[in-house]
Motif scaffolding. Sequence first.
Motif, PDB file in Angstrom:
ATOM      1  N   GLU A  36     -25.721  12.293  25.286  1.00  0.00           N
ATOM      2  CA  GLU A  36     -25.002  13.562  25.092  1.00  0.00           C
ATOM      3  C   GLU A  36     -24.421  13.687  23.685  1.00  0.00           C
ATOM      4  OE1 GLU A  36     -24.088  11.571  27.897  1.00  0.00           O
ATOM      5  OE2 GLU A  36     -25.603  12.675  29.067  1.00  0.00           O
ATOM      6  N   VAL A  37     -24.063  12.552  23.060  1.00  0.00           N
ATOM      7  CA  VAL A  37     -23.386  12.585  21.763  1.00  0.00           C
ATOM      8  C   VAL A  37     -24.004  11.547  20.818  1.00  0.00           C
ATOM      9  CG1 VAL A  37     -21.199  12.261  20.544  1.00  0.00           C
ATOM     10  CG2 VAL A  37     -21.209  13.331  22.785  1.00  0.00           C
ATOM     11  N   LEU A  38     -24.253  11.956  19.565  1.00  0.00           N
ATOM     12  CA  LEU A  38     -24.750  11.033  18.545  1.00  0.00           C
ATOM     13  C   LEU A  38     -23.827  11.128  17.324  1.00  0.00           C
ATOM     14  CD1 LEU A  38     -28.601  11.777  18.705  1.00  0.00           C
ATOM     15  CD2 LEU A  38     -27.398   9.835  19.720  1.00  0.00           C
ATOM     16  N   PRO A  39     -23.014  10.090  17.044  1.00  0.00           N
ATOM     17  CA  PRO A  39     -22.120  10.114  15.878  1.00  0.00           C
ATOM     18  C   PRO A  39     -22.909   9.936  14.578  1.00  0.00           C
ATOM     19  CG  PRO A  39     -21.883   8.050  17.071  1.00  0.00           C
ATOM     20  CD  PRO A  39     -22.829   8.882  17.861  1.00  0.00           C
ATOM     21  N   ILE A  40     -22.698  10.826  13.607  1.00  0.00           N
ATOM     22  CA  ILE A  40     -23.442  10.814  12.354  1.00  0.00           C
ATOM     23  C   ILE A  40     -22.482  10.604  11.188  1.00  0.00           C
ATOM     24  CG2 ILE A  40     -23.345  13.323  11.946  1.00  0.00           C
ATOM     25  CD1 ILE A  40     -26.394  13.067  11.196  1.00  0.00           C
ATOM     26  N   ASN A  41     -22.970  10.066  10.077  1.00  0.00           N
ATOM     27  CA  ASN A  41     -22.101   9.654   8.963  1.00  0.00           C
ATOM     28  C   ASN A  41     -21.857  10.749   7.923  1.00  0.00           C
ATOM     29  OD1 ASN A  41     -24.702   9.707   7.902  1.00  0.00           O
ATOM     30  ND2 ASN A  41     -24.374   7.945   6.558  1.00  0.00           N
ATOM     31  N   TYR A  42     -22.123  12.005   8.271  1.00  0.00           N
ATOM     32  CA  TYR A  42     -21.961  13.100   7.313  1.00  0.00           C
ATOM     33  C   TYR A  42     -21.023  14.148   7.891  1.00  0.00           C
ATOM     34  CZ  TYR A  42     -23.315  16.715   3.900  1.00  0.00           C
ATOM     35  OH  TYR A  42     -23.306  17.675   2.923  1.00  0.00           O
ATOM     36  N   ALA A  43     -19.823  14.235   7.330  1.00  0.00           N
ATOM     37  CA  ALA A  43     -18.780  15.110   7.887  1.00  0.00           C
ATOM     38  C   ALA A  43     -19.095  16.590   7.726  1.00  0.00           C
ATOM     39  CB  ALA A  43     -17.443  14.793   7.221  1.00  0.00           C
ATOM     40  N   ASP A  44     -19.908  16.948   6.726  1.00  0.00           N
ATOM     41  CA  ASP A  44     -20.152  18.365   6.428  1.00  0.00           C
ATOM     42  C   ASP A  44     -21.459  18.897   7.001  1.00  0.00           C
ATOM     43  OD1 ASP A  44     -17.775  18.472   5.025  1.00  0.00           O
ATOM     44  OD2 ASP A  44     -18.721  18.004   3.095  1.00  0.00           O
ATOM     45  N   LEU A  45     -22.062  18.180   7.942  1.00  0.00           N
ATOM     46  CA  LEU A  45     -23.352  18.623   8.478  1.00  0.00           C
ATOM     47  C   LEU A  45     -23.265  20.036   9.056  1.00  0.00           C
ATOM     48  CD1 LEU A  45     -26.307  17.848   9.008  1.00  0.00           C
ATOM     49  CD2 LEU A  45     -25.601  16.982  11.248  1.00  0.00           C
ATOM     50  N   ALA A  46     -22.184  20.316   9.776  1.00  0.00           N
ATOM     51  CA  ALA A  46     -22.026  21.633  10.413  1.00  0.00           C
ATOM     52  C   ALA A  46     -21.925  22.757   9.377  1.00  0.00           C
ATOM     53  CB  ALA A  46     -20.804  21.640  11.317  1.00  0.00           C
ATOM     54  N   LEU A  47     -21.545  22.416   8.157  1.00  0.00           N
ATOM     55  CA  LEU A  47     -21.388  23.438   7.118  1.00  0.00           C
ATOM     56  C   LEU A  47     -22.710  23.795   6.438  1.00  0.00           C
ATOM     57  CD1 LEU A  47     -18.135  22.123   5.365  1.00  0.00           C
ATOM     58  CD2 LEU A  47     -18.324  23.901   7.126  1.00  0.00           C
ATOM     59  N   VAL A  48     -23.716  22.899   6.529  1.00  0.00           N
ATOM     60  CA  VAL A  48     -24.957  23.118   5.778  1.00  0.00           C
ATOM     61  C   VAL A  48     -26.153  23.485   6.657  1.00  0.00           C
ATOM     62  CG1 VAL A  48     -24.259  21.663   3.849  1.00  0.00           C
ATOM     63  CG2 VAL A  48     -25.481  20.628   5.763  1.00  0.00           C
ATOM     64  N   VAL A  49     -26.037  23.319   7.979  1.00  0.00           N
ATOM     65  CA  VAL A  49     -27.146  23.692   8.864  1.00  0.00           C
ATOM     66  C   VAL A  49     -26.856  25.038   9.509  1.00  0.00           C
ATOM     67  CG1 VAL A  49     -27.818  21.308   9.343  1.00  0.00           C
ATOM     68  CG2 VAL A  49     -26.171  22.449  10.854  1.00  0.00           C
ATOM     69  N   GLY A 106     -16.974  23.870  15.236  1.00  0.00           N
ATOM     70  CA  GLY A 106     -16.116  23.056  14.381  1.00  0.00           C
ATOM     71  C   GLY A 106     -16.972  22.199  13.483  1.00  0.00           C
ATOM     72  N   SER A 107     -16.779  20.878  13.518  1.00  0.00           N
ATOM     73  CA  SER A 107     -17.590  19.963  12.712  1.00  0.00           C
ATOM     74  C   SER A 107     -18.770  19.390  13.498  1.00  0.00           C
ATOM     75  CB  SER A 107     -16.713  18.813  12.196  1.00  0.00           C
ATOM     76  OG  SER A 107     -16.119  18.134  13.290  1.00  0.00           O
ATOM     77  N   ASP A 108     -18.924  19.831  14.751  1.00  0.00           N
ATOM     78  CA  ASP A 108     -20.026  19.356  15.596  1.00  0.00           C
ATOM     79  C   ASP A 108     -21.242  20.279  15.482  1.00  0.00           C
ATOM     80  OD1 ASP A 108     -18.395  17.333  16.427  1.00  0.00           O
ATOM     81  OD2 ASP A 108     -17.933  18.213  18.379  1.00  0.00           O
ATOM     82  N   VAL A 109     -22.426  19.659  15.613  1.00  0.00           N
ATOM     83  CA  VAL A 109     -23.677  20.421  15.605  1.00  0.00           C
ATOM     84  C   VAL A 109     -24.341  20.239  16.972  1.00  0.00           C
ATOM     85  CG1 VAL A 109     -25.934  20.717  14.519  1.00  0.00           C
ATOM     86  CG2 VAL A 109     -23.954  20.080  13.122  1.00  0.00           C
ATOM     87  N   ILE A 110     -24.505  21.347  17.700  1.00  0.00           N
ATOM     88  CA  ILE A 110     -25.084  21.299  19.043  1.00  0.00           C
ATOM     89  C   ILE A 110     -26.582  21.581  18.926  1.00  0.00           C
ATOM     90  CG2 ILE A 110     -25.020  22.311  21.349  1.00  0.00           C
ATOM     91  CD1 ILE A 110     -22.062  23.132  20.621  1.00  0.00           C
ATOM     92  N   CYS A 111     -27.379  20.638  19.444  1.00  0.00           N
ATOM     93  CA  CYS A 111     -28.836  20.714  19.278  1.00  0.00           C
ATOM     94  C   CYS A 111     -29.570  20.703  20.610  1.00  0.00           C
ATOM     95  CB  CYS A 111     -29.339  19.530  18.452  1.00  0.00           C
ATOM     96  SG  CYS A 111     -28.583  19.393  16.822  1.00  0.00           S
ATOM     97  N   LYS A 112     -30.759  21.283  20.578  1.00  0.00           N
ATOM     98  CA  LYS A 112     -31.651  21.243  21.735  1.00  0.00           C
ATOM     99  C   LYS A 112     -32.730  20.201  21.467  1.00  0.00           C
ATOM    100  CE  LYS A 112     -34.587  24.160  24.664  1.00  0.00           C
ATOM    101  NZ  LYS A 112     -35.142  25.527  24.867  1.00  0.00           N
ATOM    102  N   VAL A 113     -32.987  19.317  22.426  1.00  0.00           N
ATOM    103  CA  VAL A 113     -33.989  18.265  22.291  1.00  0.00           C
ATOM    104  C   VAL A 113     -35.376  18.863  22.499  1.00  0.00           C
ATOM    105  CG1 VAL A 113     -34.806  16.043  23.162  1.00  0.00           C
ATOM    106  CG2 VAL A 113     -32.351  16.536  23.116  1.00  0.00           C
TER     107      VAL A 113
END
Length: 529
Positions: A131-144, A174-181
């Motif tokens: 359900e959750v994958l922690p990623i090392n880039y805090a600004d991902l939600a701002l660029v996708v 927020g800072s999370d990116v919700i994705c479809k597999v």
Amino acid sequence: MQASHLLLEEPIRLASILEPSPSAPFAFSSMTKIVGTLGPKSRSVETIEALLKAGMSVARFDFSWGDEEYHQATLENLKKAVKNTKQLCAVMLDTVGPELQVMNKNEIPIALEVDATVVLTPDQTKEASSEVLPINYADLALVVKPGDTIFVGQYLFTGSETTSVWLEVAETEGSDVICKVKNSATLTGALFTAHASQVPIKLPTLSEFDKDVISKWGLRNSIDFVSLSYTRHAEDVRMARAYLSKLGDLHQTQIFAKIENVEGLKHFDEILQEADGIILSRGNLGIDLPPEKVFLFQKAALYKCNMAGKPSVITRVVDTMTDTPRPTRAEATDVANAVLDGADAILLGAETLRGLYPVETISTVRKISAEAEKVYNQAVYFKKTVKYVGEPMGHLESIASSAVRAATKVKASVIVVFTSSGRAARLIAKYRPSMPVLAVVIPRLTTNNLRWTFSGAFQARQCLVVRGLFPMLADPRHPADSTSTTNESVLKVALDHGKAAGIIKPHDRIVVCQKVGDSSVVKIIELEE
């Protein structure tokens, strides 16, 4: 970008297809060089010796995994193998760069099902799960944005949908990116690589981690090459060079720009001008570009590298040999086409790092490369290069092209070039002679007012990534521009080396390129009995 035509000798003798390939490799059996990544399946002295004998000339150390102690132990084994086999091998440090990484601290396999939802979060306190994958880039939600593609996997882009997952961005919260597999896959291991297709990542190309590794491990081991991951601008190369110039002997280290995304592709010409060489990372490029466009970029980029006289390296050619002892027919053709397109070297990653058949992989790539070289149309390539360079030619360029033209006309078995910086040797290699080029590197005595040192070792090893160049380090007492008989004794050593390797025989013609006083000389000699 202008694409080059396939440089294929016509007509091909079909009878040659039935001729057996040489069973035992030797130092000059392939002009194309092979870069092998050392790791869990390829770090023992015995295995590295076998890799060197099979055809590896550059050892790559990938710092996106493993610590300095691990890689140092592997390098010490490489040094022993080099000493035992008496074969030179260069060292390439591959930086991590602005790589997106997903942490799986518990190393529990994560099963992801097609059409399920998974959240990429910068919150490193969360445990990785389906359900959750922690990623090392805090600004991902701002660029996708919704519809963007993100790939995640331990061994990314192998073409196997069971080991990497394709995600489509649905929304950000927020800072999370919700994705479809988009495909079912099971992720295993402690660390996964993520790649957001055509999304600019605002992280430094040379990270603080990379700088630390280079200033400690790299400096201690006098690395020959830095593979600069995710090079996006010429300024990336300039900054890396400025950093290396502060680190003692590493001012001699060459920088190979790794082109991995559309951003690097857009600035390719400027990057090529600044870099010492180019690595086309086709795995990541195959994600950023539509698959049908990758071959076109490969041809255009290799053509530009060839005309600039800068070495080019191709990656991801025999992925299936990670698990099998033979490549697919498509992979074998891919290796040959890379050679015909003008690649200087083939880089093997997972195939030698963790593959079950590292030695067989290098041997197979060497054999395919050698077969492609047999039908490489050097005459057409030579004319194209001379036309591209234009007139008036520079002094060294004129000497280099003349040496290759003379060697071709007299059907010389080898070209011998005396060089200190390696530049003359690389210029000769630029014209792709059909015979090996023995680069006799003459060490140069230098001082920083505190101590005297001989340069030359870097320059000799750096020839090991250039197609057709086979370096030798000469006695430093023999200057490259000597007018005395000392060069004759160095030439004799080079010729004896060629005779021992079986590429020089009695009555062969040899082309020699050297400096005599202030003049550069190309001469043809015919051997006696």
